[in-house]
Scaffold this active site. Structure first.
Site, PDB file in Angstrom:
ATOM      1  N   GLN A   1      -4.774  -1.831   9.851  1.00  0.00           N
ATOM      2  CA  GLN A   1      -4.620  -3.144   9.222  1.00  0.00           C
ATOM      3  C   GLN A   1      -5.161  -4.246  10.136  1.00  0.00           C
ATOM      4  O   GLN A   1      -4.837  -4.290  11.324  1.00  0.00           O
ATOM      5  CB  GLN A   1      -3.126  -3.372   8.893  1.00  0.00           C
ATOM      6  CG  GLN A   1      -2.834  -4.605   8.073  1.00  0.00           C
ATOM      7  CD  GLN A   1      -3.412  -4.580   6.657  1.00  0.00           C
ATOM      8  OE1 GLN A   1      -3.579  -3.529   6.050  1.00  0.00           O
ATOM      9  NE2 GLN A   1      -3.726  -5.741   6.126  1.00  0.00           N
TER      10      GLN A   1
ATOM     11  N   ASP B   1     -11.217   2.415   4.506  1.00  0.00           N
ATOM     12  CA  ASP B   1     -11.513   0.980   4.447  1.00  0.00           C
ATOM     13  C   ASP B   1     -13.015   0.719   4.424  1.00  0.00           C
ATOM     14  O   ASP B   1     -13.454  -0.391   4.118  1.00  0.00           O
ATOM     15  CB  ASP B   1     -10.954   0.282   5.704  1.00  0.00           C
ATOM     16  CG  ASP B   1      -9.752  -0.582   5.399  1.00  0.00           C
ATOM     17  OD1 ASP B   1      -9.656  -1.082   4.270  1.00  0.00           O
ATOM     18  OD2 ASP B   1      -8.917  -0.758   6.311  1.00  0.00           O
TER      19      ASP B   1
ATOM     20  N   LYS C   1       0.847  -1.202   0.000  1.00  0.00           N
ATOM     21  CA  LYS C   1       0.000   0.000   0.000  1.00  0.00           C
ATOM     22  C   LYS C   1       0.883   1.252   0.000  1.00  0.00           C
ATOM     23  O   LYS C   1       0.604   2.227  -0.692  1.00  0.00           O
ATOM     24  CB  LYS C   1      -0.936  -0.014   1.212  1.00  0.00           C
ATOM     25  CG  LYS C   1      -2.019  -1.076   1.091  1.00  0.00           C
ATOM     26  CD  LYS C   1      -2.746  -1.377   2.394  1.00  0.00           C
ATOM     27  CE  LYS C   1      -3.685  -2.573   2.206  1.00  0.00           C
ATOM     28  NZ  LYS C   1      -4.338  -3.037   3.434  1.00  0.00           N
TER      29      LYS C   1
HETATM   30  N1  GUN Z   1      -6.646  -7.193   6.255  1.00  0.00           N
HETATM   31  C1  GUN Z   1      -6.926  -7.924   5.144  1.00  0.00           C
HETATM   32  N2  GUN Z   1      -7.527  -7.161   4.212  1.00  0.00           N
HETATM   33  C2  GUN Z   1      -7.645  -5.923   4.740  1.00  0.00           C
HETATM   34  C3  GUN Z   1      -8.192  -4.701   4.264  1.00  0.00           C
HETATM   35  O1  GUN Z   1      -8.711  -4.572   3.135  1.00  0.00           O
HETATM   36  N3  GUN Z   1      -8.110  -3.655   5.117  1.00  0.00           N
HETATM   37  C4  GUN Z   1      -7.568  -3.766   6.354  1.00  0.00           C
HETATM   38  N4  GUN Z   1      -7.558  -2.689   7.128  1.00  0.00           N
HETATM   39  N5  GUN Z   1      -7.060  -4.867   6.823  1.00  0.00           N
HETATM   40  C5  GUN Z   1      -7.093  -5.948   6.023  1.00  0.00           C
END
Ligand code: GUN
Length: 279
Positions: free
Chosen positions: A94, A117, A50
């Site tokens: 995350q 998110d 990211k």
């Molecule tokens: N863990 C696995 N996929 C995601 C996601 O799309 N966002 C977040 N914050 N954590 C994750």
């Protein structure tokens, strides 16, 4: 039937280029903050991907790594500071979080306008009401791919194998918003094959290699594989690609399918959060 590949990587590159172009026209840099609790290697890898995408799009990026025994209060206090930080327009906590932290409580502490998110209950509720402004990145990327490849959803049987807050639940809502007939399956579902055989569109995100075999799908099905696991040193999805691709009309590869689209969607959400914040 030989299937056509849904080229997620290519579409994601186009989306990222568009985001970069729009971002360069702003008088400020869109900013994303990521927060990791603990040192889960997969989480670290996702966050570094990211970060790379943010830097390439010309965004400002900060990552916060907290120890796995951090208190819920300290985590909420960091989020509170990011909520009022003018350089930060999007906050991504995350997942997964350690067991002693209440996911819902922490998600609720993120400012809904910075919730890139889409996991804040306000944004989840908006999604249920049909407002997809802050839709979770993986479902958003999947829907975008289906639209790009002109897959009709209205009146179609769509089977989702995943019922998480990150993928299955928001995806089911987005499919319902498009008038699909949606079945959501998961590890407690009895006789998965009974459902998958009815699917016009099958979307899986489980992390079990070869869960979906060719005798579980009907000819012409559209298959989106959002599963990720390791088989030796290879990254594989949930679908037995070799067998299923002989029956599907369209199918995503793993890697190079849903993964890049998730990141592209996160950039789109961050850009939108930044634009809204300044307007
Ligand atoms: N863990 C696995 N996929 C995601 C996601 O799309 N966002 C977040 N914050 N954590 C994750």
């Amino acid at each position: 039937m030989a299937s056509r590949l849904i080229e997620g990587s290519k579409l994601a590159s186009e989306i990222k280029e568009g985001v970069k172009r729009k971002s360069s026209r702003l008088s400020f840099k869109p900013g994303l903050a990521t927060v990791i609790v603990g040192s889960n290697p997969a989480s670290k890898m996702y966050v570094s991907m990211k970060q790379k995408a943010c830097v390439e799009a010309g965004f400002y990026f900060e990552n916060f790594e907290l120890p796995k025994n951090v208190s819920e209060g300290d985590l909420i206090s960091l989020i509170g500071k990011l909520n009022v930080n003018g350089r930060i327009h999007g906050i991504l906590l995350q997942l997964p979080l350690p067991k002693h932290i209440n996911n819902e409580k922490v998600m609720e502490s993120i400012s809904p306008g910075k919730d890139v998110d889409g996991f804040h209950p306000l944004n989840m509720g908006r999604l249920m009401a049909g407002d997809e402004s802050f839709a979770a990145a993986t479902p958003k990327g999947i829907i975008r791919m289906l639209e790009e490849y002109k897959v009709k959803l209205e009146g179609k049987n769509v089977v989702v194998v995943n019922h998480s807050t990150v993928v299955g639940k928001p995806l089911a809502l987005m499919l319902l918003n498009r008038n699909a007939t949606v079945s959501v399956c998961h590890k407690y579902t009895k006789n998965l094959k009974e459902y998958t055989l009815k699917a016009d569109v099958l979307i899986t995100a489980v992390g079990v290699p070869k869960l979906v075999k060719s005798d579980m799908v009907k000819p012409g099905v559209v298959v989106v594989d959002a599963g990720i696991s390791k088989s030796g040193d290879k990254t594989v999805g949930d679908v037995d690609f070799e067998g299923v691709s002989k029956k599907a009309s369209l199918i995503t590869p793993v890697p190079g399918g849903v993964g890049p689209m998730t990141i592209a969607s996160l950039l789109e959400n961050t850009l939108m959060a930044a634009e809204r914040n300044k307007s």
